[in-house]
Motif scaffolding. Structure first.
Motif, PDB file in Angstrom:
ATOM      1  N   TYR A   1       9.113  11.172  -5.100  1.00  0.00           N
ATOM      2  CA  TYR A   1       8.238  10.052  -4.724  1.00  0.00           C
ATOM      3  C   TYR A   1       8.754   8.736  -5.283  1.00  0.00           C
ATOM      4  O   TYR A   1       8.654   7.686  -4.634  1.00  0.00           O
TER       5      TYR A   1
ATOM      6  N   VAL B   1       1.346   6.230  -7.293  1.00  0.00           N
ATOM      7  CA  VAL B   1       0.225   7.075  -7.717  1.00  0.00           C
ATOM      8  C   VAL B   1       0.672   8.535  -7.798  1.00  0.00           C
ATOM      9  O   VAL B   1       0.341   9.258  -8.748  1.00  0.00           O
ATOM     10  N   MET B   2       1.443   8.973  -6.820  1.00  0.00           N
ATOM     11  CA  MET B   2       1.927  10.351  -6.816  1.00  0.00           C
ATOM     12  C   MET B   2       2.909  10.602  -7.966  1.00  0.00           C
ATOM     13  O   MET B   2       2.920  11.684  -8.560  1.00  0.00           O
TER      14      MET B   2
ATOM     15  N   GLU C   1       0.828  -1.202   0.000  1.00  0.00           N
ATOM     16  CA  GLU C   1       0.000   0.000   0.000  1.00  0.00           C
ATOM     17  C   GLU C   1       0.866   1.257   0.000  1.00  0.00           C
ATOM     18  O   GLU C   1       0.569   2.237  -0.691  1.00  0.00           O
ATOM     19  N   ASP C   2       1.954   1.238   0.776  1.00  0.00           N
ATOM     20  CA  ASP C   2       2.864   2.385   0.802  1.00  0.00           C
ATOM     21  C   ASP C   2       3.498   2.603  -0.567  1.00  0.00           C
ATOM     22  O   ASP C   2       3.599   3.738  -1.052  1.00  0.00           O
TER      23      ASP C   2
ATOM     24  N   ARG D   1       0.911   4.033  -3.035  1.00  0.00           N
ATOM     25  CA  ARG D   1       0.639   5.462  -2.837  1.00  0.00           C
ATOM     26  C   ARG D   1       1.717   6.329  -3.485  1.00  0.00           C
ATOM     27  O   ARG D   1       1.428   7.359  -4.101  1.00  0.00           O
ATOM     28  N   ASN D   2       2.951   5.906  -3.351  1.00  0.00           N
ATOM     29  CA  ASN D   2       4.037   6.678  -3.951  1.00  0.00           C
ATOM     30  C   ASN D   2       4.011   6.606  -5.474  1.00  0.00           C
ATOM     31  O   ASN D   2       4.280   7.603  -6.154  1.00  0.00           O
TER      32      ASN D   2
END
Length: 247
Positions: free
Chosen positions: A32, A16-17, A9-10, A13-14
């Motif tokens: 990121y 996606v950024m 998940e971490d 998220r990165n």
């Protein structure tokens, strides 16, 4: 490879950024990507994203290393054109040309082959071979009337090469064709056409004048609001609801 849920998940998220910022703020996207890389360097998608982030910030050696790592993990040839373009960015157009002749190119899909053609033409231009660059871009995809995702960039590259070769009339024609295909504004074909036609876009106001105009408009709006408030106070009207008793 699979990752523990929290770590996955971490990483996600990165990534996606990275995807969200790479066009508007490539340096932030790169930051990121480095986080994702520290978390999951053995994941091919992470290496690929890190490569594109480095590429977007012109860190071509780093980008090439990441693309190579991703390719080793997946065995895919999809990144071959951008790897060749990294060689161009590193000042090695002859290596990009060598890659254009490798068997991997034949394994690319149509979009990848067009991208490789664009890179090869760029490498020819890097080496001062403008006529060879023009010939490289001449292809069924260029001649086709069908509009594909690559069409605007292919037509634009051809027009730009023609212009460099001094073939201005042909360049104008192909910039026009690029503009016709460019529904998303991915090129500046309209500006190039305007330049060829001698049209100059000049700001009517300088930066300082523009600020003064904006400030003046804002001041006028504030005065109007104050006057309206005074009138409401005299008449007992509440502008939020229609009357003083509605509060």
């Amino acid at each position: 490879m699979s990752l523990p849920k929290t770590l996955a998940e971490d990483v996600a998220r990165n990534l996606v950024m990275v995807a969200r910022l790479i066009d508007e703020d490539p340096e932030e996207a790169y930051a990121y990507s480095r986080i994702a890389l520290r978390l999951a360097s053995r994941v091919a998608a992470v290496r690929e994203a890190a490569g594109f982030a480095a590429y977007a910030t012109q860190k071509y050696a780093e980008a090439l290393a990441e693309f190579r790592a991703s390719r080793r993990m997946t065995g895919s040839v999809e990144l071959w054109p951008v790897m060749a373009d990294c060689e161009r960015g590193l000042g090695r157009p002859e290596r990009a040309m060598a890659m254009a002749g490798e068997p991997e190119v034949q394994k690319l899909d149509k979009a990848g082959q067009v991208e490789m053609r664009l890179v090869a033409a760029g490498a020819r231009r890097d080496m001062g071979q403008i006529d060879a660059a023009i010939v490289t871009l001449q292809s069924p995809e260029l001649a086709s009337n069908s509009i594909q995702p690559w069409t605007p960039r292919l037509r634009y590259a051809y027009a730009d090469a023609l212009l460099e070769a001094g073939r201005e009339d042909e360049a104008r024609e192909w910039f026009g064709k690029a503009l016709e295909a460019d529904k998303d504004g991915s090129t500046d074909a309209s500006d190039r056409l305007a330049e060829l036609d001698g049209v100059e876009f000049v700001d009517a106001l300088g930066d300082d004048e523009a600020v003064e105009v904006v400030q003046s408009v804002e001041d006028d709006a504030d005065v109007e609001d104050d006057e309206a408030d005074e009138r409401d106070a005299d008449t007992g009207t509440d502008r939020r609801g229609g009357g003083a008793d509605n509060a």
